[in-house]
Design a protein around this motif. Structure first.
Motif, PDB file in Angstrom:
ATOM      1  N   THR A  29     -25.929 122.173 -73.588  1.00  0.00           N
ATOM      2  CA  THR A  29     -26.741 122.506 -72.409  1.00  0.00           C
ATOM      3  C   THR A  29     -27.417 121.267 -71.827  1.00  0.00           C
ATOM      4  O   THR A  29     -27.495 121.112 -70.604  1.00  0.00           O
ATOM      5  N   GLN A  30     -27.875 120.369 -72.684  1.00  0.00           N
ATOM      6  CA  GLN A  30     -28.520 119.157 -72.185  1.00  0.00           C
ATOM      7  C   GLN A  30     -27.531 118.258 -71.447  1.00  0.00           C
ATOM      8  O   GLN A  30     -27.876 117.624 -70.442  1.00  0.00           O
ATOM      9  N   GLU A  31     -26.295 118.213 -71.928  1.00  0.00           N
ATOM     10  CA  GLU A  31     -25.272 117.424 -71.241  1.00  0.00           C
ATOM     11  C   GLU A  31     -24.932 118.056 -69.887  1.00  0.00           C
ATOM     12  O   GLU A  31     -24.702 117.342 -68.901  1.00  0.00           O
ATOM     13  N   LYS A 392     -16.224 114.866 -73.966  1.00  0.00           N
ATOM     14  CA  LYS A 392     -14.924 115.516 -73.776  1.00  0.00           C
ATOM     15  C   LYS A 392     -15.057 117.038 -73.868  1.00  0.00           C
ATOM     16  O   LYS A 392     -14.376 117.780 -73.153  1.00  0.00           O
ATOM     17  N   HIS A 393     -15.925 117.508 -74.772  1.00  0.00           N
ATOM     18  CA  HIS A 393     -16.155 118.953 -74.892  1.00  0.00           C
ATOM     19  C   HIS A 393     -16.688 119.510 -73.570  1.00  0.00           C
ATOM     20  O   HIS A 393     -16.186 120.522 -73.067  1.00  0.00           O
ATOM     21  N   VAL A 394     -17.690 118.860 -73.012  1.00  0.00           N
ATOM     22  CA  VAL A 394     -18.296 119.379 -71.788  1.00  0.00           C
ATOM     23  C   VAL A 394     -17.370 119.199 -70.586  1.00  0.00           C
ATOM     24  O   VAL A 394     -17.358 120.035 -69.676  1.00  0.00           O
ATOM     25  N   ASP A 395     -16.564 118.138 -70.561  1.00  0.00           N
ATOM     26  CA  ASP A 395     -15.553 117.995 -69.510  1.00  0.00           C
ATOM     27  C   ASP A 395     -14.694 119.253 -69.433  1.00  0.00           C
ATOM     28  O   ASP A 395     -14.475 119.827 -68.354  1.00  0.00           O
ATOM     29  N   ARG A 396     -14.192 119.659 -70.581  1.00  0.00           N
ATOM     30  CA  ARG A 396     -13.299 120.821 -70.639  1.00  0.00           C
ATOM     31  C   ARG A 396     -14.052 122.108 -70.317  1.00  0.00           C
ATOM     32  O   ARG A 396     -13.542 122.996 -69.610  1.00  0.00           O
ATOM     33  N   LEU A 397     -15.269 122.228 -70.839  1.00  0.00           N
ATOM     34  CA  LEU A 397     -16.070 123.424 -70.583  1.00  0.00           C
ATOM     35  C   LEU A 397     -16.338 123.595 -69.096  1.00  0.00           C
ATOM     36  O   LEU A 397     -16.196 124.700 -68.547  1.00  0.00           O
ATOM     37  N   VAL A 398     -16.712 122.522 -68.421  1.00  0.00           N
ATOM     38  CA  VAL A 398     -17.002 122.596 -66.989  1.00  0.00           C
ATOM     39  C   VAL A 398     -15.764 123.028 -66.214  1.00  0.00           C
ATOM     40  O   VAL A 398     -15.840 123.852 -65.289  1.00  0.00           O
TER      41      VAL A 398
END
Length: 406
Positions: A29-31, A392-398
């Motif tokens: 969430t912070q990212e 990379k995790h948040v890239d994919r999540l977005v």
């Protein structure tokens, strides 16, 4: 609304546990906030894993606070306390209180994100918001149900299990998209639950114990130090680890260090003391994140274990990402997808799960032939950078969230 979403997407996250509890969701969430998305988290007061409310918090009706840019709404619900009955009551209470809160909660969001730990009913309040406001529901599945209850109810033939399975399927089907932490979960959803999860929605966890470019070069001594970090519960199969050490207790030159606590911690400590293995297995209890780098610097390798009694063993435990981020070789006793990652990365060796003889042999292989594994740590770190970083995790999540909203 779509135009606003792509640049300033508003995300409602619902999860029972949040910072300062020890779950990766607060970093996610912070990212998201750092990337200029607006995030609100609906959660309860921190009480994991001890089962009592953390100092500095009072379990009152509702509290709203901002933590590193994340808007956090805490609702009063029953703490975990101790024992399985209290734990179950805590789960049910959060589900009820969160559902009641959603009924009167009128703020608008573009998408709802359910961070699904056990039990699966944590998804329901998120679904109720999604249905009420006609927005998509994204479920990030960390614990597969009903498989998770086989630790407590070991028969998948019982009427109770069949009812829970039917209920779990109905809940999962409410999601518009399900992200899974292990590729084998996709097969489980399709073959066991009859739910389609597209392969491209495999979203592995990121590392949370170690950061940036910290140097975790092992401190040199005359002992092979093997570290286990994290929860010490039934799933981690600590009895099997103790059995393995019992088989090689007369071999010199190694020591196993257990950093963490859990439901099997006291039992494990007592058993090690009773069997005279205190020179081989050392317990440290639960330690804060700030102290974890000190333990990684002492580690020649890290130990990964997971019982194979149910399909929970398919998962990739989050500690594997942590070990790899620290650049440590891995010795594993595990099935599922973790061996695939270990093979692909060339970061260590693994033994057949639930087999103390195989684990003992793997430990001795490292102890006696350390020169054969000198590249494992660097391989682990390289694989982590390519696959398991928060970015990379948040890239994919977005990508997945925007696809949903579109």
């Amino acid at each position: 609304r779509i135009g606003r979403t792509l640049s300033k997407m508003k995300i409602l996250v619902i999860c029972q546990y949040y910072y300062p509890g020890t779950f990766r969701i607060h970093e996610i969430t912070q990212e998201l906030v750092r990337r200029d998305y607006r995030v609100t988290v609906l959660t309860t007061y921190p009480n994991y894993p001890e089962g009592k409310i953390y100092d500095g918090y009072v379990n009152k009706e509702t509290k709203r606070e901002v933590i590193n840019g994340v808007d956090v709404i805490r609702i009063s619900s029953r703490p975990r306390k101790t024992g399985s009955i209290n734990l179950g009551l805590s789960f049910i209470d959060f589900y009820i209180k969160a559902s009641r809160f959603i009924k009167r909660f009128e703020e608008e969001f573009d998408v709802v994100y359910s961070y699904q730990l056990s039990p699966v009913i944590q998804i329901i309040p998120a679904y109720k918001y999604a249905k009420k406001h006609n927005v998509p529901l994204y479920v990030y599945c960390l614990d597969i149900w009903p498989e998770s209850i086989l630790d407590v109810f070991p028969s998948d033939k019982s009427l109770f299990y069949k009812l829970v399975k039917k209920w779990s399927v109905s809940i999962y089907k409410k999601a518009n998209l399900i992200g899974v932490t292990s590729q084998s979960f996709i097969d489980y959803f399709r073959d066991d639950l009859g739910i389609k999860v597209k392969g491209e929605h495999y979203l592995p966890q990121h590392s949370d114990d170690v950061k940036g470019n910290d140097d975790f070069t092992t401190e040199d001594n005359d002992c092979f130090d093997l570290f286990f970090m994290g929860n010490v519960g039934e799933s981690q199969n600590m009895d099997m680890v103790i059995d393995a050490v019992s088989l090689i207790k007369d071999i010199s030159g190694y020591k196993i260090h257990i950093v963490g606590e859990g439901s099997m911690y006291n039992h494990s400590v007592e058993r090690v003391q009773k069997e005279g293995l205190t020179e081989k297995i050392v317990f440290y209890g639960r330690k804060p994140y700030s102290e974890m780098p000190d333990f990684y610097k002492k580690a020649d390798a890290c130990l990964l274990t997971l019982a194979n009694v149910s399909k929970i063993g398919l998962t990739i435990p989050g500690k594997l990402q942590n070990y790899m981020a620290a650049g440590k070789p891995v010795i594993a006793s595990i099935g599922g997808d973790a061996p695939r990652v270990i093979n692909e990365s060339k970061c260590g060796i693994y033994a057949k799960p639930d087999d103390p003889k195989a684990l003992a042999a793997a430990i001795l292989e490292f102890v006696n032939n350390r020169g054969n594994y000198v590249e494992c740590g660097a391989n682990a770190r390289e694989y982590y950078l390519e696959n398991f970083t928060l970015e990379k995790h948040v890239d994919r999540l977005v990508e997945e969230l925007i696809e949903l909203v579109r």
